[in-house]
Enzyme design. Structure first.
Site, PDB file in Angstrom:
ATOM      1  N   SER A 246       3.667  -2.388  10.242  1.00 48.37           N
ATOM      2  CA  SER A 246       5.127  -2.382  10.437  1.00 48.37           C
ATOM      3  C   SER A 246       5.795  -3.692  10.017  1.00 48.37           C
ATOM      4  CB  SER A 246       5.470  -2.042  11.896  1.00 48.37           C
ATOM      5  OG  SER A 246       5.044  -0.731  12.196  1.00 48.37           O
TER       6      SER A 246
ATOM      7  N   GLU B 298      -5.017  -5.387  10.647  1.00 55.60           N
ATOM      8  CA  GLU B 298      -3.971  -4.393  10.875  1.00 55.60           C
ATOM      9  C   GLU B 298      -4.259  -3.640  12.173  1.00 55.60           C
ATOM     10  OE1 GLU B 298      -2.084  -3.016   6.933  1.00 55.60           O
ATOM     11  OE2 GLU B 298      -3.991  -1.986   7.107  1.00 55.60           O
TER      12      GLU B 298
ATOM     13  N   HIS C 111      -9.405   0.714   5.083  1.00 53.41           N
ATOM     14  CA  HIS C 111      -8.127   0.958   5.760  1.00 53.41           C
ATOM     15  C   HIS C 111      -8.381   1.903   6.940  1.00 53.41           C
ATOM     16  CE1 HIS C 111      -4.105   2.287   6.662  1.00 53.41           C
ATOM     17  NE2 HIS C 111      -3.672   1.216   6.011  1.00 53.41           N
TER      18      HIS C 111
ATOM     19  N   ASN D  20       0.866  -1.181   0.000  1.00 55.00           N
ATOM     20  CA  ASN D  20       0.000   0.000   0.000  1.00 55.00           C
ATOM     21  C   ASN D  20       0.904   1.233   0.000  1.00 55.00           C
ATOM     22  OD1 ASN D  20      -1.808   2.031   0.534  1.00 55.00           O
ATOM     23  ND2 ASN D  20      -2.357   1.319   2.594  1.00 55.00           N
ATOM     24  N   TRP D  21       0.986   1.887  -1.132  1.00 52.43           N
ATOM     25  CA  TRP D  21       1.888   3.042  -1.253  1.00 52.43           C
ATOM     26  C   TRP D  21       1.318   4.293  -0.597  1.00 52.43           C
ATOM     27  CZ3 TRP D  21       4.306   3.110  -6.895  1.00 52.43           C
ATOM     28  CH2 TRP D  21       5.248   2.078  -6.986  1.00 52.43           C
ATOM     29  N   LYS D  22       0.049   4.248  -0.211  1.00 54.90           N
ATOM     30  CA  LYS D  22      -0.613   5.430   0.373  1.00 54.90           C
ATOM     31  C   LYS D  22      -0.386   6.643  -0.549  1.00 54.90           C
ATOM     32  CE  LYS D  22      -0.220   3.170   4.782  1.00 54.90           C
ATOM     33  NZ  LYS D  22      -0.022   3.235   6.212  1.00 54.90           N
TER      34      LYS D  22
ATOM     35  N   GLY E  65       2.648   1.972  10.765  1.00 56.45           N
ATOM     36  CA  GLY E  65       3.583   3.085  10.606  1.00 56.45           C
ATOM     37  C   GLY E  65       4.306   3.480  11.877  1.00 56.45           C
TER      38      GLY E  65
ATOM     39  N   GLU F  55      -6.796   4.297   8.153  1.00 58.32           N
ATOM     40  CA  GLU F  55      -6.557   5.731   7.917  1.00 58.32           C
ATOM     41  C   GLU F  55      -7.789   6.375   7.303  1.00 58.32           C
ATOM     42  OE1 GLU F  55      -2.851   5.436   5.758  1.00 58.32           O
ATOM     43  OE2 GLU F  55      -1.833   4.860   7.608  1.00 58.32           O
TER      44      GLU F  55
ATOM     45  N   GLY G 139       2.920  -1.266   4.233  1.00 55.68           N
ATOM     46  CA  GLY G 139       2.872   0.156   3.906  1.00 55.68           C
ATOM     47  C   GLY G 139       4.271   0.668   3.611  1.00 55.68           C
ATOM     48  N   GLY G 140       4.902   1.263   4.605  1.00 58.81           N
ATOM     49  CA  GLY G 140       6.204   1.932   4.436  1.00 58.81           C
ATOM     50  C   GLY G 140       7.244   1.081   3.719  1.00 58.81           C
TER      51      GLY G 140
HETATM   52  P1  PGA Z   1       2.996   0.094   7.610  1.00 54.39           P
HETATM   53  O1  PGA Z   1       1.514   0.302   7.037  1.00 54.39           O
HETATM   54  O2  PGA Z   1       3.555  -1.162   6.988  1.00 54.39           O
HETATM   55  O3  PGA Z   1       3.745   1.331   7.206  1.00 54.39           O
HETATM   56  O4  PGA Z   1       2.860  -0.035   9.099  1.00 54.39           O
HETATM   57  C1  PGA Z   1       0.655  -0.786   6.836  1.00 54.39           C
HETATM   58  C2  PGA Z   1      -0.658  -0.301   6.277  1.00 54.39           C
HETATM   59  O5  PGA Z   1      -1.114   0.787   6.626  1.00 54.39           O
HETATM   60  O6  PGA Z   1      -1.269  -1.008   5.457  1.00 54.39           O
END
Ligand code: PGA
Length: 247
Positions: free
Chosen positions: A209, A163, A92, A8-10, A169, A94, A230-231
């Site tokens: 993470s 998650e 998600h 997930n590149w956000k 993150g 967020e 994500g990251g």
């Molecule tokens: P992260 O994000 O790997 O940066 O913790 C995961 C996500 O939000 O899907």
């Protein structure tokens, strides 16, 4: 079971990031993995045209539940399909937090995704407070029952991602024991919902993470079929490192 690796590149990535997808595409070719990269919507069309492997697809990060209409700024599953994506992340945390999305909203979005012949990646997870209060399993049960549409999920398959919000993150990864406990519970609740069958079309992912250093032990768990990253999905080296750590 073929492991599933979703990135997930956000809100990261510009046109020149196509070379990152080309690198990941090359690294996954011919391997027993499913790989999905979910870039910002602005890049779906361009990145989809660079993919040559059957086991690699592009996904979107959200969609509106309607097909078309007066919804300024939104995009629909129909439009996402039109750009060449095959998956859509829905729910998600967020977006649940920033846009006040409820479980019912997520279910409607997931239904819209299935209706276009695409696959939803349905996300859920408890907040730090719920974790501290010991209500993780109740929260997850509620989110599963509220946000997964049973009929299409049964016949078409699903990708469900657990998650924990406090692990996204933050560098705080849930312990292997904790992930195992929650994923066993998810499998149990899905069973009660009539969705317990484990087939190559039904995937449970862990996210929060995930890095090359911790992915292997997470993917080794019986009820973890892959990871949502994500990251660490932004750099091909670390994303490919995660795949290499697991298979
Ligand atoms: P992260 O994000 O790997 O940066 O913790 C995961 C996500 O939000 O899907």
């Amino acid at each position: 079971m073929t492991l599933f690796f979703a990135g997930n590149w956000k809100m990261h990535g510009t046109k020149d990031w196509a070379k990152r997808v080309i690198e990941i595409d090359k690294a996954s070719r011919g391997r027993d993995v499913h790989v999905v990269i979910c870039p910002p919507a602005t890049l779906i069309d361009r990145l989809a045209s660079h993919i040559h492997s059957d086991n690699f697809a592009i996904g979107a990060q959200t969609c509106h539940a309607a097909e078309m209409g007066a919804y300024t700024g939104d995009i629909s599953a129909l439009m996402i399909k039109d750009l060449g994506a095959q998956y859509v992340i829905v729910g998600h945390s967020e977006r649940r937090q920033a846009y006040g999305q409820t479980d019912a909203d997520i279910k409607a979005k997931a239904q819209a995704v299935y209706a276009q012949g695409l696959m939803p990646i349905i996300c859920m997870g408890e907040s730090e407070q719920q974790y501290i209060d010991g209500t993780t399993l109740d929260t997850i049960s509620r989110q599963l029952e509220g946000s997964v549409p049973v009929e299409p999920a049964k016949t078409k398959g699903y990708v469900i991602a657990y998650e924990p919000i406090w692990a996204i993150g933050t560098g705080k990864v849930a312990t292997v024991e904790n992930v195992e406990k929650v994923h066993n519970h998810v499998r149990y609740v899905l069973g009660v919902m009539g969705l317990g069958t484990k087939t190559p079309l039904h995937h449970l992912l862990y996210g929060g993470s995930v890095k090359p250093a911790n992915a292997g032990e997470l993917c080794a768990l019986e009820n973890v079929d892959g990871v949502l990253v994500g990251g660490a999905s932004l750099e091909p080296d670390s994303f490919i490192g995660i795949i290499n750590a697991c298979i």
